[in-house]
Design a protein around this motif. Structure first.
Motif, PDB file in Angstrom:
ATOM      1  N   TRP A 129       0.831  -1.203   0.000  1.00 54.06           N
ATOM      2  CA  TRP A 129       0.000   0.000   0.000  1.00 54.06           C
ATOM      3  C   TRP A 129       0.868   1.257   0.000  1.00 54.06           C
ATOM      4  CZ3 TRP A 129      -0.380   4.143   3.335  1.00 54.06           C
ATOM      5  CH2 TRP A 129      -1.457   5.015   3.122  1.00 54.06           C
ATOM      6  N   THR A 130       1.929   1.243   0.774  1.00 55.20           N
ATOM      7  CA  THR A 130       2.819   2.407   0.862  1.00 55.20           C
ATOM      8  C   THR A 130       3.422   2.721  -0.502  1.00 55.20           C
ATOM      9  OG1 THR A 130       3.315   1.946   3.189  1.00 55.20           O
ATOM     10  CG2 THR A 130       4.897   3.320   1.985  1.00 55.20           C
ATOM     11  N   VAL A 131       3.929   1.709  -1.180  1.00 51.71           N
ATOM     12  CA  VAL A 131       4.520   1.919  -2.508  1.00 51.71           C
ATOM     13  C   VAL A 131       3.440   2.330  -3.507  1.00 51.71           C
ATOM     14  CG1 VAL A 131       5.729   0.812  -4.430  1.00 51.71           C
ATOM     15  CG2 VAL A 131       6.477   0.415  -2.067  1.00 51.71           C
ATOM     16  N   ALA A 132       2.280   1.706  -3.446  1.00 57.61           N
ATOM     17  CA  ALA A 132       1.180   2.060  -4.353  1.00 57.61           C
ATOM     18  C   ALA A 132       0.759   3.512  -4.146  1.00 57.61           C
ATOM     19  CB  ALA A 132      -0.004   1.122  -4.146  1.00 57.61           C
ATOM     20  N   THR A 133       0.690   3.945  -2.905  1.00 55.69           N
ATOM     21  CA  THR A 133       0.320   5.333  -2.608  1.00 55.69           C
ATOM     22  C   THR A 133       1.390   6.296  -3.119  1.00 55.69           C
ATOM     23  OG1 THR A 133      -0.981   4.624  -0.711  1.00 55.69           O
ATOM     24  CG2 THR A 133      -0.295   6.937  -0.746  1.00 55.69           C
ATOM     25  N   ALA A 134       2.653   5.938  -2.981  1.00 57.98           N
ATOM     26  CA  ALA A 134       3.739   6.768  -3.510  1.00 57.98           C
ATOM     27  C   ALA A 134       3.623   6.881  -5.027  1.00 57.98           C
ATOM     28  CB  ALA A 134       5.098   6.183  -3.118  1.00 57.98           C
ATOM     29  N   LEU A 135       3.346   5.769  -5.687  1.00 57.06           N
ATOM     30  CA  LEU A 135       3.174   5.804  -7.146  1.00 57.06           C
ATOM     31  C   LEU A 135       1.956   6.646  -7.526  1.00 57.06           C
ATOM     32  CD1 LEU A 135       4.059   2.111  -7.986  1.00 57.06           C
ATOM     33  CD2 LEU A 135       5.361   4.146  -8.681  1.00 57.06           C
ATOM     34  N   ALA A 136       0.894   6.555  -6.745  1.00 52.11           N
ATOM     35  CA  ALA A 136      -0.299   7.370  -7.010  1.00 52.11           C
ATOM     36  C   ALA A 136       0.040   8.861  -6.911  1.00 52.11           C
ATOM     37  CB  ALA A 136      -1.421   6.996  -6.049  1.00 52.11           C
ATOM     38  N   GLU A 137       0.908   9.224  -5.976  1.00 52.23           N
ATOM     39  CA  GLU A 137       1.357  10.627  -5.873  1.00 52.23           C
ATOM     40  C   GLU A 137       2.090  11.044  -7.153  1.00 52.23           C
ATOM     41  OE1 GLU A 137       3.699  11.479  -2.390  1.00 52.23           O
ATOM     42  OE2 GLU A 137       2.114  10.776  -1.031  1.00 52.23           O
ATOM     43  N   LEU A 138       2.931  10.153  -7.673  1.00 57.05           N
ATOM     44  CA  LEU A 138       3.660  10.469  -8.906  1.00 57.05           C
ATOM     45  C   LEU A 138       2.715  10.553 -10.101  1.00 57.05           C
ATOM     46  CD1 LEU A 138       6.892   8.355  -8.348  1.00 57.05           C
ATOM     47  CD2 LEU A 138       6.605  10.837  -8.111  1.00 57.05           C
TER      48      LEU A 138
END
Length: 170
Positions: A129-138
């Motif tokens: 989830w943390t990585v997915a959320t970071a990618l969503a920010e990008l």
């Protein structure tokens, strides 16, 4: 949804389980909470998804490892796209003066520790989830860049009227 906009599949392979989060990059789907469009916990345990379904869950996606997401490579791909926009020159004779390029914000690598602090789900899903959320920010950053680009007539004419696909690392 256009196939030119990849779905990113963040995969966290743990000892007994695999966790997958999908991140949408298409403009309409990537607005609001739709960026994170699906999550699966795969294992032999009751209540989890059968691991045999992993291939179908990943079909047509761009897989990103939750253990080593290489977010810096995604940021670099965004920066390269911005450089291309800033360096674009209008062909000679097509306009009286060269318009100024928009001032694009500089993409930065999301802070995974800060994002992880906001997680409130099952512990098994935290890293994916943390990585997915970071990618969503990008993805959001890219869509902001593309909105700015499309606001300049010469860039819209040169690169197209639609939001382009998220630049992904090679």
């Amino acid at each position: 949804m256009s196939s030119q906009h990849p779905v990113l599949a963040v995969v966290d392979e743990q000892q007994e389980r695999t966790v997958v989060w999908h991140v949408q990059t298409a403009p309409g789907m990537a607005e609001g909470s739709g960026k994170l469009s699906g999550a699966w916990v795969l294992s032999e345990e009751a209540g989890d998804v059968d691991p045999a379904q992993l291939e179908g869950i990943l079909e047509g996606t761009r897989v990103v490892s939750a253990e080593e997401p290489h977010l810096e490579a995604f940021v670099e791909a965004l920066r390269e796209a911005i450089t291309e926009l800033k360096e674009y020159r209008i062909p000679a004779g097509s306009q009286k003066k060269t318009p100024s390029a928009p001032r694009f914000s500089t993409p930065t690598e999301p802070d995974l520790n800060k994002i992880a602090e906001a997680y409130h789900g099952e512990p098994v899903g935290r890293r994916a989830w943390t990585v997915a959320t970071a990618l969503a920010e990008l993805v959001s950053t890219w869509h902001d860049i593309e909105r700015q680009r499309r606001g300049r007539k010469y860039l819209k004419e040169a690169f197209g009227p639609d939001i382009r696909a998220l630049p992904v690392p090679r």
